[in-house]
Every structure is written in structure tokens, then in C-alpha cells.
Design an enzyme around this catalytic site. Sequence first.
Site, short mmCIF file in Angstrom:
data_model
loop_
_atom_site.label_atom_id
_atom_site.label_comp_id
_atom_site.label_asym_id
_atom_site.label_seq_id
_atom_site.Cartn_x
_atom_site.Cartn_y
_atom_site.Cartn_z
N LYS A 144 -19.72 -2.48 15.80
CA LYS A 144 -19.71 -1.95 17.16
C LYS A 144 -19.45 -3.07 18.15
O LYS A 144 -19.89 -4.21 17.95
CB LYS A 144 -21.06 -1.29 17.50
CG LYS A 144 -21.18 -0.81 18.94
CD LYS A 144 -22.56 -0.21 19.23
CE LYS A 144 -22.69 0.16 20.70
NZ LYS A 144 -24.01 0.73 21.03
N GLU A 194 -32.49 2.50 31.50
CA GLU A 194 -32.93 1.98 30.21
C GLU A 194 -33.97 0.87 30.33
O GLU A 194 -33.69 -0.22 30.84
CB GLU A 194 -31.73 1.44 29.42
CG GLU A 194 -32.09 0.99 28.02
CD GLU A 194 -30.87 0.74 27.14
OE1 GLU A 194 -31.05 0.35 25.98
OE2 GLU A 194 -29.74 0.97 27.61
N GLU A 238 -24.07 5.08 16.43
CA GLU A 238 -24.13 4.06 17.48
C GLU A 238 -25.58 3.83 17.91
O GLU A 238 -26.03 2.70 18.09
CB GLU A 238 -23.28 4.51 18.67
CG GLU A 238 -23.25 3.53 19.83
CD GLU A 238 -22.47 4.06 21.02
OE1 GLU A 238 -22.70 3.55 22.13
OE2 GLU A 238 -21.65 4.98 20.84
N GLU A 374 -15.84 8.09 29.52
CA GLU A 374 -17.27 7.77 29.57
C GLU A 374 -17.57 6.73 30.63
O GLU A 374 -18.55 6.85 31.39
CB GLU A 374 -17.76 7.29 28.21
CG GLU A 374 -19.24 6.93 28.20
CD GLU A 374 -19.75 6.54 26.82
OE1 GLU A 374 -20.63 5.66 26.77
OE2 GLU A 374 -19.28 7.11 25.82
#
Length: 392
Positions: A144, A194, A238, A374
Amino acid sequence: MTTASETRSPLSPPAGTDLLAAYRPAADRAFLTGPTHSLLAEGRYLSVRDPAEAGRMLTAARAELSDPVLVGAIPFSPDRPAELFVPERVHRAAPVAASLRTVPVPDASTAGAWTRRPVPAPADYRAAVAEAVRLMGEDPTLAKVVLARTLELGSPGRTDIPAMLRRLLHRDPHGYTFAVPAGGTATLIGASPELLVSRRGHQVVSNPLAGSAARSSDPAEDLRRAEALARSEKDLAEHAFVVDAVRRALAPHCADLVVPERPSLVRTAAMWHLSTTVTGTLRNPATSALDLALALHPTPAVCGTPTDRARDLIAALEPFDRGLYTGVVGWGDASGDGEWVVTLRCAEADGDRLRLFAGAGIVAASVPKDELAETGAKFRTFLHAVGLENSE
């Protein structure tokens, strides 16, 4: 040191909106609010460029400050200095969300006069994603990489940072909203969803997010997108990269580490995210919230995996310096308690210029046009703050 909470009866704690109203951007001021509290820092007692020195400097500050606190931001790159400082005065209050209804939504009547310049251009970003996918096909150890892009906005006048803060808070009142010095005359302002890590006594919490889908204004479509995200093999994989990295980083520091088997869904005004709340009990009380944040940073949610390989690819494919974006922003005190969040949904404001950031996690199954979409959806959080609802 006198705090806001010391000026009122403990039965009537100050409102976070009081601190919001008092905040003005400056190199020696910072404002942070989240689900549990608000904080306003004023005056620069000392600057901290190396986060590894923060604990020693907080201890030294106790000679003159009764309750020294560290506030500010740590950059994405370990080679750049941090923008941290110990303020002369710290005022604490309840979360702004608790009394947000008393704060009017500022007008964005100059929105149409803003200029925009995407860096890189959308076609170049799609090409970068395609190149990352190609390299993953050649090197299966590269699982990733997070690729970001920026949107440079020009204002018809000096940017009104307090007004942007209020609009961000009205849009996502239960996230982590901040405005901290970003070096020189710049301010880092944003609303991150987050939590990287918090420490309260022996209790540790981390809430990694990875795997995202844009919200829809149509309720039925919005629900369909949420359900599709919860089933998406690509997004679940992910997310698993990130949760596993958090588990491994916290395990040496925490006993009784609890990691749910499957993620849940959380939402902001613009996005759905896969979310896992990881909790644990600190093994060594000398380990501070900042120590934990440095052990976690950067997670695969903002860099990729393996970390070093992902960093190299980011440097090769991103035509800009991330600076504080995808770093860490928050606070920590001399006892070791603190709260540090991932620097997302943010912009650097300087004079009449705003530089917005957004990124997407690229895996072998990524489709370039979808990753571009996104990042566009993620820009909307800040575009709303200046009255520009449509992303590039």
C-alpha cells in the site's frame, strides 16, 4: 499558571465556545477542540523542534510553570522540524460541540472570488496512481502507498481563520478541530476525524481509520455506499494493514490490548470510514502520549506499507512537500497524558493563500479515477469552510 477552568465554579465549567471566541491566529496561539474538551494556548514560553526532547523540556518548564503543556504539530517527514511549543497560559473548557448552537455560522459571501489550482493536475494524479499500481504488480512486498494531492486557493482578501474554524465545527462538530502555528506567519487549520492516540492515566486509546467512501445527499444512496464500504474487500484489506500496524506499535507499551475483529463504520459530513477502536493499559507510567504517538507515526493510513518503501514512492510521485499534512497535531502534559490526532482534512493558511491537502490509500486493486474522486470528496470538508462546495 491560571487556566480558564480556575476562573469559574467547578459546577459551571467554561464553554468551549468561549475559547473559540477568544482565539486569534498567531505564532504563539493554538486552539484545539474534540469530543471531550477544548484547549486554548497563549504565549510562547519555549519552542520545541525535536519531539524526542519534549519530555525533558516539559520537566524543565516546571520551574516556572505549574502545569506545562506541549501543543502543536509534528510533520509527516522525520527530516523536518516540528512546530511545537510550550505556552505561557493554557485555558481548558468543555467541547465546543456541547454549546455549538450558540455560535452563528459565518457568511461565506466572498466564495465566488476564490481562485483554485490543483497540484498535481487531476490527470497527473491519475497517472501517479496508475504508476503505483503498476509497481505493486512488480513488487508484491509493496502492499500500500498513500498518494496525496493539494488544492491551492487564492482569497480576495486575507483569510478569516476564526470564521473557517466555526464553519468546520458546524459541519463536523464531533471530530477534532484545530488551528496551530505552522511556521512563519502560516497557520495549520483543520478538522480531523482520526485519533492517533490518547493517554489518560494508564488508559490508552487509538482509533485508526482506513477505507473510505464519499457521502451522498440522497439517504438511500448514502446507505448503499456505507453498506458497500463495509463489504469492500479492497477497503477491508487496506484497513487491516493499518490496524495490524497499530497493534504491533502499541503491543510493547500496552497490556490487555483489545483489538476488535472487524471494523465499524463512522461518518463525517463528507465521508464514510472504516474504523477500529483499539484500547489498552499502559505498562510503564513513564511512557507519555507523545511517546506513543511517535511510535505509531506514520501509520499505513497516511504513508503505506512497508513504511520505508512507501515513503520513497511518495517522494518520487508527489510533486510537493507535505509539510505538516499527514503528521500529528495535539497536546501533551508533563504527567504524560495527552491527545494526538492525525493531521487530515486540513489546510495551511498564510495571508490570502490556502493550501488544502487530501490523499487516498493505493493498493493493487485501486482504480485511478476512483482514487481521484476520493480525494475530491475529502477536499469538500475544507471547501465547505470557505463556501466552495465543489472539488476539483
